[in-house]
Scaffold this motif. Sequence first.
Motif, PDB file in Angstrom:
ATOM      1  N   LEU A  76       0.824  -1.198   0.000  1.00 52.22           N
ATOM      2  CA  LEU A  76       0.000   0.000   0.000  1.00 52.22           C
ATOM      3  C   LEU A  76       0.861   1.251   0.000  1.00 52.22           C
ATOM      4  CD1 LEU A  76      -2.960   1.026   0.180  1.00 52.22           C
ATOM      5  CD2 LEU A  76      -2.682   1.053   2.667  1.00 52.22           C
ATOM      6  N   LEU A  77       1.958   1.219   0.756  1.00 52.82           N
ATOM      7  CA  LEU A  77       2.834   2.384   0.863  1.00 52.82           C
ATOM      8  C   LEU A  77       3.837   2.459  -0.282  1.00 52.82           C
ATOM      9  CD1 LEU A  77       3.466   2.114   4.698  1.00 52.82           C
ATOM     10  CD2 LEU A  77       2.224   3.951   3.573  1.00 52.82           C
ATOM     11  N   GLU A  78       4.160   1.336  -0.882  1.00 50.72           N
ATOM     12  CA  GLU A  78       5.135   1.293  -1.967  1.00 50.72           C
ATOM     13  C   GLU A  78       4.653   0.280  -2.993  1.00 50.72           C
ATOM     14  OE1 GLU A  78       7.070   2.229  -4.285  1.00 50.72           O
ATOM     15  OE2 GLU A  78       8.500   3.003  -2.829  1.00 50.72           O
ATOM     16  N   LYS A  79       3.870   0.780  -3.968  1.00 54.20           N
ATOM     17  CA  LYS A  79       3.202  -0.116  -4.914  1.00 54.20           C
ATOM     18  C   LYS A  79       4.162  -0.921  -5.766  1.00 54.20           C
ATOM     19  CE  LYS A  79      -0.836   2.914  -5.191  1.00 54.20           C
ATOM     20  NZ  LYS A  79      -1.657   3.804  -6.053  1.00 54.20           N
ATOM     21  N   GLU A  80       5.342  -0.367  -6.052  1.00 52.11           N
ATOM     22  CA  GLU A  80       6.290  -1.053  -6.924  1.00 52.11           C
ATOM     23  C   GLU A  80       7.319  -1.859  -6.142  1.00 52.11           C
ATOM     24  OE1 GLU A  80       5.961  -1.030 -10.280  1.00 52.11           O
ATOM     25  OE2 GLU A  80       4.102   0.031  -9.811  1.00 52.11           O
ATOM     26  N   ALA A  81       7.048  -2.148  -4.874  1.00 48.41           N
ATOM     27  CA  ALA A  81       8.021  -2.839  -4.035  1.00 48.41           C
ATOM     28  C   ALA A  81       8.425  -4.191  -4.625  1.00 48.41           C
ATOM     29  CB  ALA A  81       7.442  -3.039  -2.640  1.00 48.41           C
ATOM     30  N   TYR A  82       9.724  -4.456  -4.623  1.00 50.28           N
ATOM     31  CA  TYR A  82      10.261  -5.752  -5.041  1.00 50.28           C
ATOM     32  C   TYR A  82      10.502  -6.548  -3.765  1.00 50.28           C
ATOM     33  CZ  TYR A  82      12.844  -9.010  -8.037  1.00 50.28           C
ATOM     34  OH  TYR A  82      13.249 -10.119  -8.743  1.00 50.28           O
ATOM     35  N   LEU A  83       9.555  -7.423  -3.430  1.00 48.63           N
ATOM     36  CA  LEU A  83       9.616  -8.171  -2.174  1.00 48.63           C
ATOM     37  C   LEU A  83      10.335  -9.497  -2.381  1.00 48.63           C
ATOM     38  CD1 LEU A  83       6.003  -7.714  -0.714  1.00 48.63           C
ATOM     39  CD2 LEU A  83       8.025  -6.302  -0.342  1.00 48.63           C
ATOM     40  N   VAL A  84      11.262  -9.786  -1.471  1.00 48.32           N
ATOM     41  CA  VAL A  84      11.998 -11.046  -1.495  1.00 48.32           C
ATOM     42  C   VAL A  84      11.828 -11.726  -0.140  1.00 48.32           C
ATOM     43  CG1 VAL A  84      14.261 -12.137  -1.752  1.00 48.32           C
ATOM     44  CG2 VAL A  84      13.684 -10.132  -3.123  1.00 48.32           C
ATOM     45  N   LEU A  85      11.468 -12.996  -0.151  1.00 49.53           N
ATOM     46  CA  LEU A  85      11.299 -13.767   1.075  1.00 49.53           C
ATOM     47  C   LEU A  85      12.516 -14.650   1.286  1.00 49.53           C
ATOM     48  CD1 LEU A  85       9.504 -14.697   3.454  1.00 49.53           C
ATOM     49  CD2 LEU A  85       8.559 -16.442   1.932  1.00 49.53           C
ATOM     50  N   ALA A  86      13.132 -14.553   2.476  1.00 49.47           N
ATOM     51  CA  ALA A  86      14.248 -15.419   2.852  1.00 49.47           C
ATOM     52  C   ALA A  86      13.758 -16.365   3.933  1.00 49.47           C
ATOM     53  CB  ALA A  86      15.425 -14.590   3.355  1.00 49.47           C
ATOM     54  N   ALA A  87      13.777 -17.652   3.630  1.00 47.22           N
ATOM     55  CA  ALA A  87      13.221 -18.646   4.555  1.00 47.22           C
ATOM     56  C   ALA A  87      14.245 -19.736   4.831  1.00 47.22           C
ATOM     57  CB  ALA A  87      11.949 -19.256   3.967  1.00 47.22           C
ATOM     58  N   PRO A  88      14.241 -20.284   6.051  1.00 49.16           N
ATOM     59  CA  PRO A  88      15.168 -21.373   6.375  1.00 49.16           C
ATOM     60  C   PRO A  88      14.640 -22.717   5.872  1.00 49.16           C
ATOM     61  CG  PRO A  88      13.871 -20.786   8.302  1.00 49.16           C
ATOM     62  CD  PRO A  88      13.442 -19.859   7.205  1.00 49.16           C
ATOM     63  N   GLY A  89      15.443 -23.382   5.076  1.00 44.13           N
ATOM     64  CA  GLY A  89      15.102 -24.749   4.677  1.00 44.13           C
ATOM     65  C   GLY A  89      14.151 -24.854   3.511  1.00 44.13           C
ATOM     66  N   ARG A  90      13.001 -24.222   3.591  1.00 45.67           N
ATOM     67  CA  ARG A  90      12.024 -24.291   2.508  1.00 45.67           C
ATOM     68  C   ARG A  90      11.102 -23.085   2.597  1.00 45.67           C
ATOM     69  NH1 ARG A  90       6.890 -25.991   3.836  1.00 45.67           N
ATOM     70  NH2 ARG A  90       6.564 -26.511   6.037  1.00 45.67           N
ATOM     71  N   ILE A  91      10.420 -22.793   1.509  1.00 46.17           N
ATOM     72  CA  ILE A  91       9.454 -21.692   1.495  1.00 46.17           C
ATOM     73  C   ILE A  91       8.128 -22.208   2.062  1.00 46.17           C
ATOM     74  CG2 ILE A  91       8.171 -20.050   0.049  1.00 46.17           C
ATOM     75  CD1 ILE A  91      11.144 -19.464   0.224  1.00 46.17           C
ATOM     76  N   PRO A  92       7.612 -21.582   3.123  1.00 45.09           N
ATOM     77  CA  PRO A  92       6.299 -21.986   3.623  1.00 45.09           C
ATOM     78  C   PRO A  92       5.245 -21.822   2.537  1.00 45.09           C
ATOM     79  CG  PRO A  92       7.402 -20.491   5.152  1.00 45.09           C
ATOM     80  CD  PRO A  92       8.201 -20.484   3.885  1.00 45.09           C
ATOM     81  N   PRO A  93       4.313 -22.775   2.393  1.00 44.38           N
ATOM     82  CA  PRO A  93       3.305 -22.684   1.329  1.00 44.38           C
ATOM     83  C   PRO A  93       2.588 -21.337   1.280  1.00 44.38           C
ATOM     84  CG  PRO A  93       3.186 -24.811   2.405  1.00 44.38           C
ATOM     85  CD  PRO A  93       4.162 -23.998   3.196  1.00 44.38           C
ATOM     86  N   ALA A  94       2.288 -20.763   2.466  1.00 45.57           N
ATOM     87  CA  ALA A  94       1.581 -19.482   2.484  1.00 45.57           C
ATOM     88  C   ALA A  94       2.415 -18.362   1.882  1.00 45.57           C
ATOM     89  CB  ALA A  94       1.184 -19.119   3.918  1.00 45.57           C
ATOM     90  N   GLY A  95       3.750 -18.536   1.842  1.00 46.75           N
ATOM     91  CA  GLY A  95       4.615 -17.487   1.317  1.00 46.75           C
ATOM     92  C   GLY A  95       4.412 -17.223  -0.150  1.00 46.75           C
ATOM     93  N   TYR A  96       3.941 -18.227  -0.905  1.00 42.82           N
ATOM     94  CA  TYR A  96       3.765 -18.056  -2.340  1.00 42.82           C
ATOM     95  C   TYR A  96       2.545 -17.205  -2.685  1.00 42.82           C
ATOM     96  CZ  TYR A  96       7.312 -21.656  -2.951  1.00 42.82           C
ATOM     97  OH  TYR A  96       8.491 -22.371  -2.922  1.00 42.82           O
ATOM     98  N   ALA A  97       1.692 -16.951  -1.705  1.00 40.85           N
ATOM     99  CA  ALA A  97       0.462 -16.199  -1.973  1.00 40.85           C
ATOM    100  C   ALA A  97       0.558 -14.738  -1.542  1.00 40.85           C
ATOM    101  CB  ALA A  97      -0.711 -16.864  -1.248  1.00 40.85           C
ATOM    102  N   LEU A  98       1.738 -14.290  -1.118  1.00 35.71           N
ATOM    103  CA  LEU A  98       1.866 -12.953  -0.540  1.00 35.71           C
ATOM    104  C   LEU A  98       2.500 -11.941  -1.484  1.00 35.71           C
ATOM    105  CD1 LEU A  98       2.915 -13.856   3.119  1.00 35.71           C
ATOM    106  CD2 LEU A  98       0.644 -13.273   2.247  1.00 35.71           C
ATOM    107  N   GLY A  99       2.672 -12.302  -2.749  1.00 37.42           N
ATOM    108  CA  GLY A  99       3.157 -11.319  -3.713  1.00 37.42           C
ATOM    109  C   GLY A  99       4.654 -11.136  -3.753  1.00 37.42           C
TER     110      GLY A  99
END
Length: 243
Positions: A76-99
């Motif tokens: 909402l505050l930064e529409k063009e944000a390039y978001l990167v998720l760093a997760a230990p071991g594996r990406i949690p399934p819910a992480g794929y739905a957060l953009g």
Amino acid sequence: MSKAPYTMAVCEGDEALHNRIASLVAARSETWSLRFFFSKGDLLDALEAGSRYQLYLLGAGSGNPPCPEFCRRIRLLEKEAYLVLAAPGRIPPAGYALGFRDYLIRPFPDEDFLRILDRAALRYPLYSLMMKGMCKLLSLGEILYLESFGRKLVIRTRGERYEIYGSIEKEERRLSSRGFVRIHRSYLLNLQAADGLQGNQVLLCNGELLPLSRLRRKKLHPLLRRKGAIGDMGMTSRDNPLA
């Protein structure tokens, strides 16, 4: 030291990871700078205060991705944000739905992180200007507008003001294909910085108002509607309950 054109926010509680990322970015110090946050609240406070970043690295703790509301607030505050998720071991399934646009599995190779820097940079073209005989690079997305003062141009970014010799007509030809539009004889606007219209003025994302000429309003209005900055009645997106 001159400010790097790209900035990265790291929201992660692992200090060892902070140190590793800092060492990797140090080799790209001409193009990237860093700011670390240990809590979601601190990052949101910085964004609310007007700070903006090209890349956001968000850590997933205990197998859980950042909460959806946190990611929504960043978007909402930064529409063009390039978001990167760093997760230990594996990406949690819910992480794929957060953009998120990219993912890192910890511990990740240096090459994977550097490739993400390169991919993020491709989304933010650079704008070059000459100041005191030296070339300075700005992220194009950081520029709010250009203002003409006779033979001089003022380039306004989210946090800086740069003054150079130049012609707004020349810059309009240079930037019209990159999301900039002339709204007044003295102003060239980055369309992404516009939040809507207020009468004969353009409201910017930082709350600033710029004059809008009547002739150029006809061209700007449909552009803002496509961007979602105004509703059918011409109100700003923040005033439009349906936006």
